[in-house]
Design an enzyme around this catalytic site. Sequence first.
Site, PDB file in Angstrom:
ATOM      1  N   GLU A 211       0.785  -1.057   0.204  1.00 45.74           N
ATOM      2  CA  GLU A 211      -0.227  -0.102   0.070  1.00 45.74           C
ATOM      3  C   GLU A 211       1.070   1.367  -0.117  1.00 45.74           C
ATOM      4  O   GLU A 211       0.635   2.448  -0.476  1.00 45.74           O
ATOM      5  CB  GLU A 211      -0.775   0.414   0.895  1.00 45.74           C
ATOM      6  CG  GLU A 211      -2.607   0.846   1.185  1.00 45.74           C
ATOM      7  CD  GLU A 211      -2.807   0.477   2.105  1.00 45.74           C
ATOM      8  OE1 GLU A 211      -4.157  -0.749   1.847  1.00 45.74           O
ATOM      9  OE2 GLU A 211      -3.304   0.956   3.517  1.00 45.74           O
TER      10      GLU A 211
ATOM     11  N   HIS B  64       7.425 -26.685   0.216  1.00 45.42           N
ATOM     12  CA  HIS B  64       6.927 -28.278  -1.181  1.00 45.42           C
ATOM     13  C   HIS B  64       6.060 -27.412  -1.524  1.00 45.42           C
ATOM     14  O   HIS B  64       4.836 -28.222  -1.526  1.00 45.42           O
ATOM     15  CB  HIS B  64       6.257 -28.512   0.552  1.00 45.42           C
ATOM     16  CG  HIS B  64       7.045 -29.823   1.522  1.00 45.42           C
ATOM     17  ND1 HIS B  64       7.517 -30.426   0.692  1.00 45.42           N
ATOM     18  CD2 HIS B  64       7.821 -28.957   2.306  1.00 45.42           C
ATOM     19  CE1 HIS B  64       8.760 -31.739   1.911  1.00 45.42           C
ATOM     20  NE2 HIS B  64       8.974 -29.920   2.395  1.00 45.42           N
TER      21      HIS B  64
ATOM     22  N   LYS C 246     -13.365   2.448  -1.968  1.00 49.49           N
ATOM     23  CA  LYS C 246     -13.838   2.411  -0.698  1.00 49.49           C
ATOM     24  C   LYS C 246     -15.514   3.428  -1.471  1.00 49.49           C
ATOM     25  O   LYS C 246     -16.389   2.729  -0.855  1.00 49.49           O
ATOM     26  CB  LYS C 246     -12.967   3.653   0.483  1.00 49.49           C
ATOM     27  CG  LYS C 246     -12.178   2.633   1.558  1.00 49.49           C
ATOM     28  CD  LYS C 246     -11.650   3.492   2.832  1.00 49.49           C
ATOM     29  CE  LYS C 246     -11.085   2.522   3.760  1.00 49.49           C
ATOM     30  NZ  LYS C 246     -10.748   3.524   4.883  1.00 49.49           N
TER      31      LYS C 246
HETATM   32  O1  PA5 Z   1      -2.791   1.241   5.892  1.00 47.66           O
HETATM   33  C1  PA5 Z   1      -4.167   2.197   5.921  1.00 47.66           C
HETATM   34  O2  PA5 Z   1      -4.550   3.873   5.657  1.00 47.66           O
HETATM   35  C2  PA5 Z   1      -5.406   1.300   4.897  1.00 47.66           C
HETATM   36  O3  PA5 Z   1      -5.316  -0.138   5.058  1.00 47.66           O
HETATM   37  C3  PA5 Z   1      -6.149   1.055   6.506  1.00 47.66           C
HETATM   38  O4  PA5 Z   1      -5.934   0.674   7.854  1.00 47.66           O
HETATM   39  C4  PA5 Z   1      -8.064   0.755   5.829  1.00 47.66           C
HETATM   40  O5  PA5 Z   1      -8.492   1.056   5.191  1.00 47.66           O
HETATM   41  C5  PA5 Z   1      -8.799   0.839   7.554  1.00 47.66           C
HETATM   42  O6  PA5 Z   1      -8.934   2.080   6.974  1.00 47.66           O
HETATM   43  P1  PA5 Z   1      -9.602   2.966   8.579  1.00 47.66           P
HETATM   44  O7  PA5 Z   1      -8.819   2.177   9.981  1.00 47.66           O
HETATM   45  O8  PA5 Z   1      -9.802   3.956   8.547  1.00 47.66           O
HETATM   46  O9  PA5 Z   1     -10.731   2.143   8.947  1.00 47.66           O
END
Ligand code: PA5
Length: 474
Positions: free
Chosen positions: A300, A329, A443
């Site tokens: 990410e 394996h 989202k």
């Molecule tokens: O790293 C990030 O920002 C995302 O992976 C969020 O953690 C994830 O989308 C969840 O978001 P939130 O904590 O706002 O619900």
Amino acid sequence: MNRYENKAWRESMRIRVDYNNMMSDFIGERGIRKAQLEAAEGALAAAAASLEEKRGQMKWRDLPYNQDIILRDMKAAASYVRENFDNFVVFGIGGSALGPIAVQQALSHLRYNELPKEKRGGPKLYVEDNVDPERMASLFDVIDIERTAFNVITKSGSTSETMAQLLLVVNLLKKRLGDKWTDHIIATTDKDKGNLIKIAKSNNLRTFYVPDGVGGRFSELCPVGLLAAAVCGIDVDELLAGAAYADELCKNRNVWSNPAATMAVLEKLAMDAGCNIGVMMPYADSLKYIADWYAQLWAESLGKAYDLTGARINCGQTPVKALGVTDQHSQVQLYTEGPFDKVITFLRVDEYRQNVVIPRAFDELPDVAFLSGHSFNELIQSEQRATEYAVLKSGHLNKTITVPEVNAFTIGQLLYIFEVQTAFAGELLNINAFDQPGVEEGKNATYALLGKPGYEQKKAELDAAPRKNARYTV
Ligand code: PA5
């Protein structure tokens, strides 16, 4: 005195990175040449200077130092949960779930939930990071909600999955407990933004905050991860001490003594040479979900369409999770004989917390009996060494990170080093490693599909997308 206050102990627990097998001296022509490392020194020094300048914005770097008051409140909340509940359920996703899962797997008993209560010490832990209706419904077959505390974690306070889980459980709790439902919910969210904080305030819920400047995937060492850890009896002070120790290592201006800088530049040079896949292969079940957590952090943060100048670059390295020895394996055939598009990172452990000897039997069968007298510890370590050798021999880039022992100090170190490595890699790629526009798009599209007010235009955009052609379905 805590053991992490002892300098000699801390040094003995230092995470070590061996990158011999990334280098052309070892791996041959596909390896990184010493001259390339020397040539990268300028860029690395600039990255280090830039990170130092931005340190004030990267609040996750302060977490090892600035949480005394929060820790006190968190430990009090953890004691309340331990004394009053049999189950602790985390509702969260992505950065709000992967850290708690990874730390619990690393530092609690490997069959924690299955242990009898007196051996477990704390409540059972469930981290519910999906909205699969079958999994969701099955949770309520194994927990009694009257004996359960729910920690709803969402930094943005608006993530559909987590909010849906909140709606579900509030409804169930209200039906069963009336006004007392609020005693069962702990909210962890931004102190101002989003809906969860509004709900928390209007219902007087116990609340912890995700500090400003701490993004989801960098949030394990704040209440997002620390509360669940404390509830399970994990030493959160030692976890933070490990992170503080790693911070010193990661501040080292000599980049070749700085594990985060060194690993970032190695991965960057590998990416430049076409290694767009990064396999993380821990040889310990306890570290299995560290690879999961790392996959999100790396994917990410670095998977970005544009660099900071606005040029389209579509960069990133695809993280793959493997487990030693299990995946020897299943995946190692590909890692030795497949394309030269990967870096394999082995995570090895010096001292396991258990020693299991292989007993003697079937002496008449030498192909079985040779195992007798050795230990499972020797077996797993030999297999790691053997696989590392096989990967080296096949000419595939690999490196080995050694964890002296899996404990709160080394896990704190490991998490922090990987976070700073990611920040370094972001600098070297000249991208913003801290946003996730690709996730936001998904989202927003979900909001539109489910009719959230304000997303009418997005819904129209989705409706206008080309219809699926039946010709291309079978
Ligand atoms: O790293 C990030 O920002 C995302 O992976 C969020 O953690 C994830 O989308 C969840 O978001 P939130 O904590 O706002 O619900």
